[in-house]
Design a protein around this motif. Structure first.
Motif, PDB file in Angstrom:
ATOM      1  N   ARG A 151     -15.519  65.943  24.324  1.00  0.00           N
ATOM      2  CA  ARG A 151     -16.879  66.279  23.901  1.00  0.00           C
ATOM      3  C   ARG A 151     -17.926  65.532  24.707  1.00  0.00           C
ATOM      4  NH1 ARG A 151     -21.170  64.696  21.525  1.00  0.00           N
ATOM      5  NH2 ARG A 151     -20.316  62.587  21.519  1.00  0.00           N
ATOM      6  N   GLU A 152     -17.602  64.309  25.131  1.00  0.00           N
ATOM      7  CA  GLU A 152     -18.583  63.527  25.872  1.00  0.00           C
ATOM      8  C   GLU A 152     -18.854  64.119  27.262  1.00  0.00           C
ATOM      9  OE1 GLU A 152     -17.594  61.760  22.463  1.00  0.00           O
ATOM     10  OE2 GLU A 152     -16.050  61.923  24.015  1.00  0.00           O
TER      11      GLU A 152
ATOM     12  N   ALA B 210     -19.840  69.831  25.371  1.00  0.00           N
ATOM     13  CA  ALA B 210     -19.827  69.934  23.910  1.00  0.00           C
ATOM     14  C   ALA B 210     -19.554  71.333  23.385  1.00  0.00           C
ATOM     15  CB  ALA B 210     -21.156  69.438  23.337  1.00  0.00           C
TER      16      ALA B 210
ATOM     17  N   ASP C 253     -16.566  66.009  17.514  1.00  0.00           N
ATOM     18  CA  ASP C 253     -16.378  64.631  17.961  1.00  0.00           C
ATOM     19  C   ASP C 253     -15.205  63.966  17.259  1.00  0.00           C
ATOM     20  OD1 ASP C 253     -17.161  62.318  19.459  1.00  0.00           O
ATOM     21  OD2 ASP C 253     -17.941  61.477  17.599  1.00  0.00           O
TER      22      ASP C 253
ATOM     23  N   ASN D 289     -13.576  59.908  17.073  1.00  0.00           N
ATOM     24  CA  ASN D 289     -13.954  58.529  17.375  1.00  0.00           C
ATOM     25  C   ASN D 289     -13.003  57.952  18.421  1.00  0.00           C
ATOM     26  OD1 ASN D 289     -15.076  56.017  17.392  1.00  0.00           O
ATOM     27  ND2 ASN D 289     -14.647  55.533  15.251  1.00  0.00           N
TER      28      ASN D 289
ATOM     29  N   GLU E 243     -24.315  50.750  22.622  1.00  0.00           N
ATOM     30  CA  GLU E 243     -24.301  52.209  22.694  1.00  0.00           C
ATOM     31  C   GLU E 243     -22.888  52.714  22.444  1.00  0.00           C
ATOM     32  OE1 GLU E 243     -26.911  54.097  23.025  1.00  0.00           O
ATOM     33  OE2 GLU E 243     -28.332  52.441  23.319  1.00  0.00           O
TER      34      GLU E 243
ATOM     35  N   GLU F 113     -20.767  56.440  22.747  1.00  0.00           N
ATOM     36  CA  GLU F 113     -20.861  57.807  23.250  1.00  0.00           C
ATOM     37  C   GLU F 113     -20.436  58.851  22.221  1.00  0.00           C
ATOM     38  OE1 GLU F 113     -18.746  58.097  26.906  1.00  0.00           O
ATOM     39  OE2 GLU F 113     -20.231  56.926  28.020  1.00  0.00           O
ATOM     40  N   ASP F 114     -19.828  58.427  21.134  1.00  0.00           N
ATOM     41  CA  ASP F 114     -19.505  59.369  20.069  1.00  0.00           C
ATOM     42  C   ASP F 114     -20.788  59.771  19.347  1.00  0.00           C
ATOM     43  OD1 ASP F 114     -16.704  59.367  20.523  1.00  0.00           O
ATOM     44  OD2 ASP F 114     -16.571  57.419  19.538  1.00  0.00           O
ATOM     45  N   GLU F 115     -20.647  60.624  18.329  1.00  0.00           N
ATOM     46  CA  GLU F 115     -21.825  61.085  17.602  1.00  0.00           C
ATOM     47  C   GLU F 115     -21.590  61.002  16.102  1.00  0.00           C
ATOM     48  OE1 GLU F 115     -22.657  65.150  18.452  1.00  0.00           O
ATOM     49  OE2 GLU F 115     -20.806  65.897  17.555  1.00  0.00           O
ATOM     50  N   GLY F 116     -22.697  61.107  15.361  1.00  0.00           N
ATOM     51  CA  GLY F 116     -22.598  61.117  13.908  1.00  0.00           C
ATOM     52  C   GLY F 116     -22.043  59.819  13.362  1.00  0.00           C
TER      53      GLY F 116
ATOM     54  N   ALA G 130     -20.494  57.199  15.604  1.00  0.00           N
ATOM     55  CA  ALA G 130     -21.356  56.371  16.447  1.00  0.00           C
ATOM     56  C   ALA G 130     -22.228  55.418  15.625  1.00  0.00           C
ATOM     57  CB  ALA G 130     -22.245  57.256  17.320  1.00  0.00           C
ATOM     58  N   LYS G 131     -22.007  55.360  14.327  1.00  0.00           N
ATOM     59  CA  LYS G 131     -22.784  54.453  13.475  1.00  0.00           C
ATOM     60  C   LYS G 131     -22.202  53.046  13.600  1.00  0.00           C
ATOM     61  CE  LYS G 131     -24.518  53.841   8.769  1.00  0.00           C
ATOM     62  NZ  LYS G 131     -25.913  53.713   9.247  1.00  0.00           N
TER      63      LYS G 131
END
Length: 367
Positions: A189-190, A193, A229, A231, A262, A264-267, A270-271
Motif C-alpha cells: 500500500r505504501e 494504494a 493497510d 501494520n 513518522e 508510513e502506515d495509515e489509520g 499509524a497512531k
C-alpha cells in the motif's frame, strides 16, 4: 338413361304437355353443385316424333355447414417475448355471415422459441473492494455477477478482464465461469494504494439484437481494488539525537522539545504513543504521549543535575523506534552568597590602638 334422383311427370294442358321434374332425394351442394339431365319428349303418332333437350340443375346453397379450419399459419399483432410468456393457448372462433350464422372453434397452442436478444447485464456497473497489502498471490478479491434472461447457451455467461493502457489488468485474473477475481501479485500500500480494472460479461451464442452481427451480447463494469493497510512499518524519527539547553528557572509544565516520529502506515496502524524509558532521573521530565512533546515535570536545579540524556520511544502498538534527547541545564543566578560560618573570633594587640581593626570573613557564592 333414367336419373335416379329425379322423375319426369308429363301433364297435359290443352295441346301442351309440360313435363315436371321433381327430386327423389335430398342434395348436398358441397358434394355436387350441378346435374345435367337429358329429357326426351315423344308424341303418340304411329310414327312418333321425338324431341330431346338438356336440363342443367344447379343446387342452391343453404347454410348447412359449420366453418372448417384449414389454415395452420397465424399472425401475431404484437412482438412475442420468450422471457415474458413462453406458451400461449388460444381459442379461435370462426363464424359465417348467414342469416342464421354457424360457428366453429379450435384450440391453438403456441410455443415461443427463445432467441439471444438479452444482454448479460452486471448487477452493478461499479464495484469497490479491498485486499490487504502483502496478501498471498491467488487471494480472492471479489465475485462479479451478470444476469442474462435468455435460456440455454443464449443465457450462459462468461467473464473476462479487458486490457487497457494503465495495465492494471496484469495484476489480476478472473475465472470465466464464476466471475471470481483473484490477485496475481502481492501489493504494498505504501507504494500504490488502488487499482482499476474493467471486466466484461458475454453470453455464449450469436446475438439476435439489431446491429450485432456474428458476436455475442456483452456488458462491462469497473472494479476498483483498494489495498488496505497492514501494520508493516515501524515509526521513524527524522533525527537520532535532539540536543537542547534549558534554563534551570524555567517553570514546571514548560515544553522543552518536540520529537515527532513518522509512520508510513495509515489509520490506527499509524497512531503513535510516546514515552520516556530511561535517563529521567527523579522524573524531572515527562512527555505528551500523543504528540512527543517533552516538558518539565519537576523544578530544575543546576546545582543538582546539569545534564540529562532521555531515551524517547515511539510505538504504534506493534513496532517501535527511539531517539536520544540531550538536555543541558543552564545555571542561573538564583543563589545568594552565604558565610561559611555563623561566627568568627579574632584578637588584636592593645598597642595597636591607632591602627584600624580588621576582621577577615570568608563568604561563598556558588554562582
Amino acid at each position: 338413361m333414367p336419373v335416379p334422383f329425379c322423375k319426369f311427370s308429363p301433364k297435359a294442358v290443352g295441346s301442351v304437355f309440360p313435363g315436371v321434374i321433381t327430386t327423389t332425394q335430398s342434395f348436398d351442394r358441397e358434394k355436387q353443385r350441378e346435374y345435367t339431365l337429358s329429357v326426351t319428349a315423344t308424341d303418340q303418332a304411329q310414327e312418333p316424333l321425338i324431341g330431346v333437350c338438356q336440363v342443367t340443375v344447379l343446387i342452391a346453397d343453404v347454410n348447412d355447414n359449420d366453418p372448417k379450419f384449414e389454415n395452420s399459419r397465424y399472425q401475431f399483432a404484437e412482438p412475442l417475448d420468450f422471457e415474458t410468456t413462453k406458451f400461449f393457448t388460444l381459442i379461435v372462433r370462426a363464424q359465417n355471415v348467414a342469416m342464421t350464422p354457424l360457428a366453429s372453434f379450435t384450440t391453438v397452442c403456441v410455443n415461443v422459441t427463445d432467441v439471444n436478444d438479452n444482454v448479460p447485464f452486471f448487477v452493478s456497473s461499479n464495484y469497490e473492494v479491498s485486499v490487504p497489502e502483502g496478501a498471498d498471490v491467488g487471494t480472492s478479491v471479489v465475485q462479479v455477477l451478470a444476469t442474462d434472461l435468455d435460456s440455454g447457451l443464449h443465457g450462459e455467461v462468461h467473464y473476462l478482464i479487458l486490457k487497457d493502457a494503465s495495465e492494471d489488468y496484469q495484476f489480476f485474473t478472473i475465472e470465466p465461469e464464476t466471475g471470481i477475481i483473484s490477485t496475481r501479485a502481492s501489493f504494498d500500500r505504501e507504494k500504490r494504494a488502488s487499482y482499476l480494472i474493467e471486466v466484461q460479461s458475454q453470453d455464449s451464442s450469436e446475438s439476435a439484437r439489431p446491429g450485432v452481427h456474428g458476436q455475442p451480447n456483452t456488458d462491462t463494469a469497473y472494479v476498483r481494488i483498494f489495498v488496505s493497510d497492514v501494520n508493516d512499518n515501524a515509526p521513524a524519527f527524522p533525527r537520532s539525537v535532539y540536543e537542547v539547553s534549558v534554563d534551570e528557572d524555567r517553570e514546571v509544565g514548560s515544553p522543552v522539545v518536540t520529537a515527532t516520529a513518522e509512520d508510513e502506515d495509515e489509520g490506527a496502524n499509524a497512531k503513535l504513543r510516546y514515552q520516556i524509558t530511561s535517563g529521567n532521573a527523579r522524573g524531572v521530565f515527562d512527555v505528551e504521549p500523543d504528540v512527543g512533546t517533552v516538558f518539565i515535570a519537576q523544578p530544575l536545579d543546576y546545582e543538582q543535575e546539569q545534564h540529562y540524556e532521555l531515551r524517547l520511544v515511539a510505538s504504534d502498538g506493534k513496532w517501535e523506534n527511539h531517539t536520544l534527547i540531550i538536555i543541558n541545564v543552564v545555571n542561573k543566578n538564583d543563589e545568594a552568597p552565604v558565610f561559611t560560618q555563623n561566627e568568627y573570633q579574632g584578637s588584636v594587640l592593645e598597642e595597636l590602638t591607632d591602627l584600624p581593626v580588621l576582621v577577615l570573613k570568608a563568604v561563598h557564592d556558588v554562582y
